[in-house]
Structures are given as C-alpha cells and as structure tokens.
Design a protein around this motif. Structure first.
Motif, mmCIF file in Angstrom:
data_model
loop_
_atom_site.group_PDB
_atom_site.id
_atom_site.type_symbol
_atom_site.label_atom_id
_atom_site.label_comp_id
_atom_site.label_asym_id
_atom_site.label_seq_id
_atom_site.Cartn_x
_atom_site.Cartn_y
_atom_site.Cartn_z
ATOM 1 N N TYR A 1 0.841 -1.203 0.000
ATOM 2 C CA TYR A 1 0.000 0.000 0.000
ATOM 3 C C TYR A 1 0.873 1.249 0.000
ATOM 4 C CZ TYR A 1 -4.025 2.951 1.111
ATOM 5 O OH TYR A 1 -5.015 3.907 1.066
ATOM 6 N N TRP A 2 1.887 1.290 0.854
ATOM 7 C CA TRP A 2 2.765 2.460 0.935
ATOM 8 C C TRP A 2 3.443 2.735 -0.409
ATOM 9 C CZ3 TRP A 2 0.286 2.275 5.095
ATOM 10 C CH2 TRP A 2 0.544 3.072 6.206
ATOM 11 N N THR A 3 3.930 1.683 -1.050
ATOM 12 C CA THR A 3 4.605 1.845 -2.335
ATOM 13 C C THR A 3 3.653 2.365 -3.401
ATOM 14 O OG1 THR A 3 6.144 0.054 -1.809
ATOM 15 C CG2 THR A 3 5.924 0.656 -4.129
ATOM 16 N N SER A 4 2.432 1.832 -3.411
ATOM 17 C CA SER A 4 1.466 2.203 -4.434
ATOM 18 C C SER A 4 0.895 3.596 -4.230
ATOM 19 C CB SER A 4 0.320 1.184 -4.458
ATOM 20 O OG SER A 4 -0.695 1.567 -5.359
ATOM 21 N N VAL A 5 0.556 3.944 -2.975
ATOM 22 C CA VAL A 5 -0.150 5.200 -2.702
ATOM 23 C C VAL A 5 0.795 6.326 -2.309
ATOM 24 C CG1 VAL A 5 -1.877 6.296 -1.221
ATOM 25 C CG2 VAL A 5 -2.255 3.959 -2.048
ATOM 26 N N PHE A 6 1.747 6.018 -1.435
ATOM 27 C CA PHE A 6 2.647 7.064 -0.919
ATOM 28 C C PHE A 6 3.997 7.103 -1.633
ATOM 29 C CE2 PHE A 6 0.125 5.892 3.015
ATOM 30 C CZ PHE A 6 -0.703 7.004 2.951
ATOM 31 N N GLU A 7 4.240 6.101 -2.489
ATOM 32 C CA GLU A 7 5.496 6.002 -3.246
ATOM 33 C C GLU A 7 6.715 6.011 -2.331
ATOM 34 O OE1 GLU A 7 5.475 9.096 -6.168
ATOM 35 O OE2 GLU A 7 3.962 8.098 -7.391
ATOM 36 N N THR A 8 6.606 5.298 -1.227
ATOM 37 C CA THR A 8 7.700 5.159 -0.280
ATOM 38 C C THR A 8 7.518 3.858 0.479
ATOM 39 O OG1 THR A 8 8.920 6.253 1.511
ATOM 40 C CG2 THR A 8 6.525 6.348 1.617
ATOM 41 N N LYS A 9 8.506 3.493 1.279
ATOM 42 C CA LYS A 9 8.407 2.306 2.112
ATOM 43 C C LYS A 9 8.008 2.702 3.525
ATOM 44 C CE LYS A 9 11.869 -0.349 -0.459
ATOM 45 N NZ LYS A 9 13.173 -1.083 -0.386
ATOM 46 N N PRO A 10 7.282 1.842 4.232
ATOM 47 C CA PRO A 10 6.889 2.185 5.606
ATOM 48 C C PRO A 10 8.110 2.276 6.517
ATOM 49 C CG PRO A 10 6.339 -0.092 5.108
ATOM 50 C CD PRO A 10 6.757 0.530 3.815
ATOM 51 N N ALA A 11 8.095 3.271 7.396
ATOM 52 C CA ALA A 11 9.221 3.464 8.316
ATOM 53 C C ALA A 11 9.046 2.666 9.596
ATOM 54 C CB ALA A 11 9.369 4.947 8.644
ATOM 55 N N ALA A 12 7.810 2.353 9.951
ATOM 56 C CA ALA A 12 7.527 1.697 11.228
ATOM 57 C C ALA A 12 7.660 0.184 11.126
ATOM 58 C CB ALA A 12 6.118 2.053 11.686
ATOM 59 N N THR A 13 7.785 -0.456 12.262
ATOM 60 C CA THR A 13 7.695 -1.908 12.356
ATOM 61 C C THR A 13 6.324 -2.254 12.936
ATOM 62 O OG1 THR A 13 8.683 -1.881 14.560
ATOM 63 C CG2 THR A 13 10.174 -2.192 12.690
ATOM 64 N N ALA A 14 5.947 -3.499 12.809
ATOM 65 C CA ALA A 14 4.624 -3.903 13.282
ATOM 66 C C ALA A 14 4.589 -3.984 14.807
ATOM 67 C CB ALA A 14 4.235 -5.241 12.682
ATOM 68 N N THR A 15 3.491 -3.524 15.381
ATOM 69 C CA THR A 15 3.256 -3.664 16.814
ATOM 70 C C THR A 15 2.586 -4.991 17.122
ATOM 71 O OG1 THR A 15 3.022 -1.274 17.037
ATOM 72 C CG2 THR A 15 2.121 -2.621 18.812
ATOM 73 N N VAL A 16 1.689 -5.413 16.224
ATOM 74 C CA VAL A 16 0.994 -6.693 16.373
ATOM 75 C C VAL A 16 1.188 -7.511 15.097
ATOM 76 C CG1 VAL A 16 -1.225 -7.846 16.715
ATOM 77 C CG2 VAL A 16 -0.746 -5.688 17.897
ATOM 78 N N ILE A 17 1.629 -8.755 15.243
ATOM 79 C CA ILE A 17 1.741 -9.689 14.119
ATOM 80 C C ILE A 17 0.771 -10.835 14.354
ATOM 81 C CG2 ILE A 17 3.213 -11.355 12.924
ATOM 82 C CD1 ILE A 17 3.971 -8.560 12.238
#
Length: 298
Positions: A206-222
């Motif tokens: 989603y980040w790549t498609s919409v924001f044209e970047t990679k997410p900076a955060a890590t997951a809180t819940v997996i």
C-alpha cells in the motif's frame, strides 16, 4: 514405453528434483534416478540437466512432459473414479490463501456437494507454496496471488482484490484524510501497525502504491491471519491494510474507518490455476466453472 517410467519422469519434471519426486512416489532417490536414466537411454536424449539444487528439464524433456502429463493425469482420474463410493462421489483437492479460500472459494463450491463433490482443502499463505504443491500433484485446483510461469500450469484471472487502509475510530480521528493528503505517510508514523508478517507485506504494498515510499515503522501486532488482523485493528490496536471484502461489514458498522480513499486504490489479482490438461476432468472442470461464475459477483 513403460508408463511407470513416464509417471516417474512427469513427477520429477513437476517437482524439479529427484529427491522430492522420490518422496512423492514413495520410492528411493536411487530408484528414481535409475528410472530416469532408463527412459533417457530408451529415447536416446537427455531429459534433465543436473544442477547443484535439483534438475532443469531440457527442451526434449519439456516437450515430453507437455505431451505425456495430461494423459497420465487422465489415467489417474480414471483410476480414482474406480475407487469412489457408489453414488459417484469425487474428491477435489483444493489449495489457496486461508482467508480468501475460507470466505469466498469454499462457499462458492458448496452447491457442487449435492452433485457428488467432496473437497479437501489446504490453506497456504505463500503463492510459491500453492503453485509448487499444484505442480507436484498435491492439489487439483488452486487459487494463487501469483500468475504461474511456463506451460505446466494453466491459469486465468479470477478477481481483483481492493486493499483499504483502515483503523478504529480512536485512531482515525487523530489522522484525517486531509492531513494524510498533505503530509503523506509521515502522518502515520506514530500509529501502531497490525500485520500478518514482520515484512509488512500488505502495508508495504500500500505504501509503495499510494505514498510512493516504504513504511518506516515496524509492526506492533503480528497475526498470521487477516481475520485476526482485522479484529485486532477494530479493537484499537493500530492501523492495518485489509482486503475490502474482508473488512466491508466493519466499515459499514463504523467499527473500522478508511483513513484514505485514493483515486487509484491498490489491487491484488487472484488467479485460478490447474495443471495443463486437467480441466477436461471431473471434478476439476466443474469446480473451475463454478468459481469463475461466482467471481463475476465478487
């Protein structure tokens, strides 16, 4: 030509390895190697190139597999039909992603049960595992998020899945769509993330498609199940990216809110896949037709 040798050859071709083929056939690895060498001597041509990891079919090997595999599959179908109970019960071995298979594929096949279909399902999260199992003969029909390459598997697009960026109202009120449009992904850096894997497959896409970047955060819940991700996000654990079919009801109820409505939402395509030459066989053909018909409404 010995049918047993052909069966071993096709299994090796599908498995890509003498060792994996031996497991599938219930033979020793030397026995499989010996049978392939015998077939190669009979044909006077090499069928596989031996590699450090597995084997690669030669051009002749590919041609023989394409010609022989459908007929061997048909013979296997005839043999299986001879073992079915009175009343014509046929078993379909199906594989696909857990959530999509459970919520869409299996309900679409339910009407076929009254027509003598029995279903055995394998839930597999990785497309590679789905296609490898189908190629090796573990499954008759599969739903995959990746289109297979080569001629051994036949695929058709089944449907597109829209992905939605969602969060519970307690988070959505802190990050408005206007803020997101102005600041982009930076506005979400303080919001916890709920995902199916540490690699953030849905959020990253989603980040790549919409924001044209990679997410900076890590997951809180997996949670390795999108239904668990959905319910965790609805409880206020953080944001998530979910298929619309999976979260549509919670969006209508207001338990989840869409944080953004991009003009071009991210999509993922599902493919319906079978081994080449098997779509003329029952119950595969009936299931294939039923799923394509149902997918027109998805």
């Amino acid at each position: 030509m010995d049918l047993a040798l052909l069966r071993t050859f096709v299994t090796v071709h599908r498995a890509g390895s003498f060792t994996r083929a031996a497991v599938l056939l219930g033979l020793s690895q030397p026995a499989v190697t010996s049978q392939i060498r015998t077939l190669e001597r009979q044909l006077g041509r090499p069928l596989f190139l031996r590699r450090a990891r597995g084997v690669t079919p030669t051009t002749i090997g590919d041609e023989l597999a394409h010609r022989a595999a459908p007929h061997l599959d048909a013979l296997a179908e005839i043999a299986e039909a001879g073992l079915t109970e009175e009343g014509g019960v046929h078993t379909l071995h199906l594989a696909g992603p857990p959530e999509f298979t459970a919520l869409r594929v299996l309900p679409a096949l339910t009407p076929l049960i009254d027509r003598g279909l029995s279903i055995r399902t394998s839930f597999l999260g990785r497309a590679e595992d789905v296609l490898e199992g189908l190629t090796a003969g573990h499954h008759d029909l599969a739903v995959s998020t990746a289109r297979p390459r080569g001629g051994l598997l036949a695929s058709v697009p089944l449907c597109d899945e829209e992905h939605v960026l969602v969060a519970a109202p307690c988070w959505a009120t802190r990050v408005s769509s206007e803020v997101l449009l102005n600041k982009g992904a930076v506005a979400l850096e303080q919001v916890p993330v709920v995902e199916v894997h540490e690699s953030l497959p849905f959020v990253s896409r989603y980040w790549t498609s919409v924001f044209e970047t990679k997410p900076a955060a890590t997951a809180t819940v997996i949670a390795p199940d999108l239904r668990a991700v959905r319910d965790s996000a609805a409880s206020g654990a953080g944001l998530a990216v979910l298929p619309r079919y999976l979260c549509g009801e919670l969006l209508e109820q207001g338990r989840l809110l869409a944080l953004l409505d991009p003009s071009v939402p991210p999509l993922r395509t599902y493919f319906l896949v079978a081994r080449t030459g098997t779509l003329g066989l029952s119950p595969i053909a009936r299931a294939h037709e039923a799923l394509l018909g149902a997918a027109e409404k998805w």
